[in-house]
Design a protein around this motif. Structure first.
Motif, PDB file in Angstrom:
ATOM      1  N   VAL A  18     -57.920  69.436 -17.772  1.00  0.00           N
ATOM      2  CA  VAL A  18     -58.662  68.203 -18.024  1.00  0.00           C
ATOM      3  C   VAL A  18     -60.148  68.507 -17.811  1.00  0.00           C
ATOM      4  CG1 VAL A  18     -58.963  65.786 -17.354  1.00  0.00           C
ATOM      5  CG2 VAL A  18     -56.689  66.824 -17.251  1.00  0.00           C
ATOM      6  N   GLN A  19     -60.954  68.026 -18.712  1.00  0.00           N
ATOM      7  CA  GLN A  19     -62.388  68.291 -18.669  1.00  0.00           C
ATOM      8  C   GLN A  19     -63.037  67.573 -17.502  1.00  0.00           C
ATOM      9  OE1 GLN A  19     -64.310  67.608 -22.414  1.00  0.00           O
ATOM     10  NE2 GLN A  19     -66.338  67.630 -21.506  1.00  0.00           N
ATOM     11  N   ALA A  20     -63.920  68.269 -16.800  1.00  0.00           N
ATOM     12  CA  ALA A  20     -64.687  67.660 -15.707  1.00  0.00           C
ATOM     13  C   ALA A  20     -65.467  66.465 -16.247  1.00  0.00           C
ATOM     14  CB  ALA A  20     -65.635  68.684 -15.097  1.00  0.00           C
ATOM     15  N   GLY A  21     -65.517  65.409 -15.447  1.00  0.00           N
ATOM     16  CA  GLY A  21     -66.204  64.187 -15.834  1.00  0.00           C
ATOM     17  C   GLY A  21     -65.279  63.134 -16.404  1.00  0.00           C
ATOM     18  N   MET A  22     -64.113  63.549 -16.884  1.00  0.00           N
ATOM     19  CA  MET A  22     -63.111  62.593 -17.364  1.00  0.00           C
ATOM     20  C   MET A  22     -62.338  62.070 -16.161  1.00  0.00           C
ATOM     21  SD  MET A  22     -61.533  64.561 -20.685  1.00  0.00           S
ATOM     22  CE  MET A  22     -60.550  63.156 -21.180  1.00  0.00           C
ATOM     23  N   MET A  25     -56.751  59.618 -15.502  1.00  0.00           N
ATOM     24  CA  MET A  25     -56.069  58.728 -16.442  1.00  0.00           C
ATOM     25  C   MET A  25     -56.333  59.181 -17.868  1.00  0.00           C
ATOM     26  SD  MET A  25     -56.916  54.914 -17.702  1.00  0.00           S
ATOM     27  CE  MET A  25     -58.049  55.730 -18.815  1.00  0.00           C
ATOM     28  N   ASP A  26     -57.594  59.514 -18.184  1.00  0.00           N
ATOM     29  CA  ASP A  26     -57.914  60.015 -19.526  1.00  0.00           C
ATOM     30  C   ASP A  26     -57.130  61.285 -19.816  1.00  0.00           C
ATOM     31  OD1 ASP A  26     -59.786  58.012 -20.199  1.00  0.00           O
ATOM     32  OD2 ASP A  26     -61.408  59.102 -19.201  1.00  0.00           O
ATOM     33  N   GLY A  27     -57.030  62.165 -18.828  1.00  0.00           N
ATOM     34  CA  GLY A  27     -56.257  63.394 -19.002  1.00  0.00           C
ATOM     35  C   GLY A  27     -54.809  63.090 -19.325  1.00  0.00           C
ATOM     36  N   ALA A  28     -54.245  62.093 -18.648  1.00  0.00           N
ATOM     37  CA  ALA A  28     -52.855  61.704 -18.911  1.00  0.00           C
ATOM     38  C   ALA A  28     -52.707  61.110 -20.307  1.00  0.00           C
ATOM     39  CB  ALA A  28     -52.381  60.709 -17.857  1.00  0.00           C
ATOM     40  N   MET A  29     -53.611  60.219 -20.669  1.00  0.00           N
ATOM     41  CA  MET A  29     -53.521  59.566 -21.971  1.00  0.00           C
ATOM     42  C   MET A  29     -53.721  60.575 -23.108  1.00  0.00           C
ATOM     43  SD  MET A  29     -52.738  56.605 -20.955  1.00  0.00           S
ATOM     44  CE  MET A  29     -52.669  55.770 -22.510  1.00  0.00           C
ATOM     45  N   ASN A  30     -54.645  61.489 -22.949  1.00  0.00           N
ATOM     46  CA  ASN A  30     -54.919  62.484 -23.984  1.00  0.00           C
ATOM     47  C   ASN A  30     -53.764  63.457 -24.177  1.00  0.00           C
ATOM     48  OD1 ASN A  30     -57.437  61.364 -24.379  1.00  0.00           O
ATOM     49  ND2 ASN A  30     -58.528  62.929 -23.224  1.00  0.00           N
ATOM     50  N   ASN A  31     -52.912  63.573 -23.168  1.00  0.00           N
ATOM     51  CA  ASN A  31     -51.805  64.523 -23.234  1.00  0.00           C
ATOM     52  C   ASN A  31     -50.436  63.852 -23.294  1.00  0.00           C
ATOM     53  OD1 ASN A  31     -53.075  67.293 -23.029  1.00  0.00           O
ATOM     54  ND2 ASN A  31     -54.093  66.210 -21.358  1.00  0.00           N
ATOM     55  N   GLY A  32     -50.390  62.546 -23.491  1.00  0.00           N
ATOM     56  CA  GLY A  32     -49.129  61.836 -23.684  1.00  0.00           C
ATOM     57  C   GLY A  32     -48.238  61.771 -22.462  1.00  0.00           C
ATOM     58  N   VAL A  33     -48.820  61.688 -21.283  1.00  0.00           N
ATOM     59  CA  VAL A  33     -48.025  61.585 -20.061  1.00  0.00           C
ATOM     60  C   VAL A  33     -47.385  60.200 -19.996  1.00  0.00           C
ATOM     61  CG1 VAL A  33     -48.111  61.596 -17.531  1.00  0.00           C
ATOM     62  CG2 VAL A  33     -49.447  63.257 -18.839  1.00  0.00           C
ATOM     63  N   VAL A  89     -62.247  60.744 -10.810  1.00  0.00           N
ATOM     64  CA  VAL A  89     -63.019  61.536 -11.760  1.00  0.00           C
ATOM     65  C   VAL A  89     -62.755  63.016 -11.503  1.00  0.00           C
ATOM     66  CG1 VAL A  89     -65.337  62.093 -12.587  1.00  0.00           C
ATOM     67  CG2 VAL A  89     -64.770  59.745 -11.948  1.00  0.00           C
ATOM     68  N   VAL A  90     -62.443  63.729 -12.551  1.00  0.00           N
ATOM     69  CA  VAL A  90     -62.130  65.154 -12.449  1.00  0.00           C
ATOM     70  C   VAL A  90     -63.398  65.954 -12.151  1.00  0.00           C
ATOM     71  CG1 VAL A  90     -61.245  67.159 -13.713  1.00  0.00           C
ATOM     72  CG2 VAL A  90     -60.150  64.919 -13.990  1.00  0.00           C
ATOM     73  N   THR A  91     -63.286  66.811 -11.143  1.00  0.00           N
ATOM     74  CA  THR A  91     -64.336  67.766 -10.796  1.00  0.00           C
ATOM     75  C   THR A  91     -63.666  69.117 -10.570  1.00  0.00           C
ATOM     76  OG1 THR A  91     -64.160  67.419  -8.411  1.00  0.00           O
ATOM     77  CG2 THR A  91     -65.680  65.961  -9.617  1.00  0.00           C
ATOM     78  N   ASP A  92     -64.458  70.154 -10.481  1.00  0.00           N
ATOM     79  CA  ASP A  92     -63.910  71.486 -10.217  1.00  0.00           C
ATOM     80  C   ASP A  92     -63.168  71.517  -8.880  1.00  0.00           C
ATOM     81  OD1 ASP A  92     -64.995  72.375 -12.595  1.00  0.00           O
ATOM     82  OD2 ASP A  92     -66.752  73.292 -11.652  1.00  0.00           O
ATOM     83  N   ALA A  93     -63.586  70.688  -7.931  1.00  0.00           N
ATOM     84  CA  ALA A  93     -62.949  70.645  -6.612  1.00  0.00           C
ATOM     85  C   ALA A  93     -61.515  70.130  -6.675  1.00  0.00           C
ATOM     86  CB  ALA A  93     -63.771  69.777  -5.656  1.00  0.00           C
ATOM     87  N   LEU A  94     -61.122  69.523  -7.788  1.00  0.00           N
ATOM     88  CA  LEU A  94     -59.764  68.987  -7.928  1.00  0.00           C
ATOM     89  C   LEU A  94     -58.810  69.963  -8.609  1.00  0.00           C
ATOM     90  CD1 LEU A  94     -60.448  65.249  -8.813  1.00  0.00           C
ATOM     91  CD2 LEU A  94     -60.054  66.305  -6.579  1.00  0.00           C
ATOM     92  N   GLU A  95     -59.219  71.214  -8.787  1.00  0.00           N
ATOM     93  CA  GLU A  95     -58.355  72.230  -9.389  1.00  0.00           C
ATOM     94  C   GLU A  95     -57.013  72.256  -8.651  1.00  0.00           C
ATOM     95  OE1 GLU A  95     -56.826  75.100 -11.776  1.00  0.00           O
ATOM     96  OE2 GLU A  95     -58.783  74.198 -12.107  1.00  0.00           O
TER      97      GLU A  95
END
Length: 106
Positions: A18-22, A25-33, A89-95
């Motif tokens: 998932v892209q940082a800054g998204m 939820m956006d990551g889930a929606m973009n990937n059909g979770v 919000v996705v950040t690199d720290a959430l890897e």
């Protein structure tokens, strides 16, 4: 990109970059979770994107806002904090963040 894992109520696991800054939820929606409905589109207005976050990640997330806390309708479970995925919000720290989707959204 940050790897985020979504665990469904049936314990099936899906992991996506998932892209940082998204939001997650956006990551889930973009990937059909399945299980994250996001009826308000991420505006913190419907609470249909609830997820449980392992307590070990609590210090890496922004604290709950008053609005987010008011929207949550399910109790947290031991060792996991209930959050709205639109507010994380996705950040690199959430890897490697692992999210657990509740049985139902309210």
């Amino acid at each position: 990109m940050t790897r985020i894992t979504y665990v469904s109520p049936d314990e099936s696991v899906q992991t996506f970059d998932v892209q940082a800054g998204m939001s997650v939820m956006d990551g889930a929606m973009n990937n059909g979770v399945d299980g994250i409905l996001a009826e308000c589109g991420g505006n913190c207005a419907c609470a249909t994107c609830q997820v449980y976050v392992d307590a070990a990640w609590g210090d890496r997330l922004e604290p709950l806002s008053d609005l987010e806390e008011a929207m949550l309708s399910q109790p947290s479970v031991p060792g996991r904090q209930l959050r709205l995925s639109c507010q994380i919000v996705v950040t690199d720290a959430l890897e490697g963040l692992k999210l657990y989707i509740p049985d139902s959204q309210h």
